[in-house]
Scaffold this active site. Structure first.
Site: not given
Length: 391
Positions: A217, A240
């Site tokens: 993430d 991310h």
């Protein structure tokens, strides 16, 4: 002569007494019953070490020697009688292998209401792979525990720590002031769910330096109420990217301001430098943001502001984000985009982005000029800017 002798003795005694007062107390967790076999429950020994260190009026050190120490969920709570506790870790702390043991506890290792705590070295192994597999299977699973959380604490240092395979977030800083993290390493699979590397919220004067984050993430996520955050010399990927947000989930929300992100490298990430807000009413904001000296290597969204975040199209379709994004500077950003649109400013129709600045930006896609896309965004560009600015 007797006078000189007694004076010397008194002086030496005074020096010894003052030194004894200043000398830190050291508590070895093994001496308090911890077993370095990775199986025996050492939770109580760690809590005992904390109890002694926290009650000490002198500076205190908790020492974790080499070896593997099994810990259940543990909370190290203050306030303490001193503000100089060092936790020196030469070993590895391992979470329960059964993810259900701590999966609903919110966090695994928690520090709350402490002042002046330093964690130096060590590995925290969250053993999160079982929970990730459970989530991927679509079964009913616990949400997962944050590996290391600091809550409502001040003057924290985390140095040379490694976090492996967290169930959920690796490190969370919540409601803290004056936190410095340096030489931190975060590692989890690129497809591991919700394993943000470092998450900061409701906190001020936070510094993150010289760290490497590989996760599933955001490498670093910056939540509401973050002010005076400095991020420098961080390598991110997979992951991310570095994200401000999601902001605006709540109608009443404190904003984000005074954030500097400099000398960062993104490799194969889903995003590079991202600001993200929910597409619904809120009084939140993000302002005074500087992104400087960033290298993108095959990054899907190198520069992105997304103010229409609406997962599952629930609770927000057709609404404009109330979050006000302003005074955001992108300076010396270069590298390669994995998609044609390398710069995307998708701002709020109700609160357009303002004072966005692009300075010396060069991003390419497949060795060709990339594209830029702007909605409801105003600002300026200077120096060499490619793709051509759409502001």
């Amino acid at each position: 002569m007797a006078y000189h002798t007694s004076a010397l003795v008194f002086a030496l005694f005074s020096i010894f007494f003052v030194s004894a007062l200043a000398a830190p107390m050291t508590y070895n967790v093994v001496s308090l019953g911890a077993k370095a076999d990775g199986k025996s429950d050492s939770t109580q020994a760690f809590l005992s070490a904390w109890k002694f260190a926290c009650a000490s009026v002198k500076p205190a050190t908790i020492y974790v020697p080499a070896g593997s120490f099994y810990l259940r969920q543990v909370a190290f709570s203050g306030p303490c009688k001193n503000n100089a506790i060092i936790i020196r870790i030469d070993g590895t702390l391992v979470a329960p292998s059964d993810f259900r043991v701590i999966g609903n506890s919110g966090n695994w290792v928690l520090f709350e209401h402490v002042d002046g705590v330093t964690i130096s070295g060590g590995i925290l192994d969250g053993r999160g792979t079982g929970l990730w597999a459970c989530k991927a299977s679509g079964k009913s699973c616990p949400s997962g525990a944050t590996t290391l959380e600091f809550s409502n604490s001040n003057n924290i240092v985390v140095s040379a720590l490694t976090s492996l395979n967290s169930q959920m977030f690796h490190i969370v800083v919540n409601g803290c002031h004056n936190v410095k993290m340096q030489d931190v390493k975060v590692t989890a699979a690129g497809n591991s769910p919700n394993t943000d590397g470092i998450h900061v919220q409701l906190s001020s004067t936070i510094t993150i330096l010289n760290s490497k984050i590989r996760t599933g993430d955001d490498c670093i996520s910056i939540g509401p109420g973050t002010t005076n955050l400095w991020i420098e010399n961080v390598a991110c990927g997979p992951g991310h990217g570095i994200s401000i947000g999601s902001l605006g989930k709540d109608q009443q929300e404190v904003g984000v301001q005074n954030v500097t992100v400099k000398t960062v490298t993104f490799t194969g990430t889903q995003n590079g430098l991202r600001i993200k807000s929910w597409g619904r009413p809120s009084n939140g904001f993000a302002r005074n943001i500087l992104f400087q000296h960033a290298v993108m290597v095959n990054v899907q969204n190198p520069i992105v502001i997304d103010q229409n975040y609406c997962p599952g199209n629930k609770g927000c379709p057709g609404q404009a984000s109330g979050v006000k994004v302003s005074d955001v500077t992108y300076q010396d950003i270069h590298g390669t985009s994995a998609i044609e649109v390398a710069v995307k400013f998708d701002c709020s129709s109700g609160n357009p982005c303002s004072r966005i600045r692009l300075e010396n930006v060069k991003l390419t896609y497949n060795n060709q000029v990339a594209q830029a896309s702007c909605n409801h965004a105003a600002g300026t560009s200077s120096g060499f800017v490619q793709p051509t600015s759409c502001l």
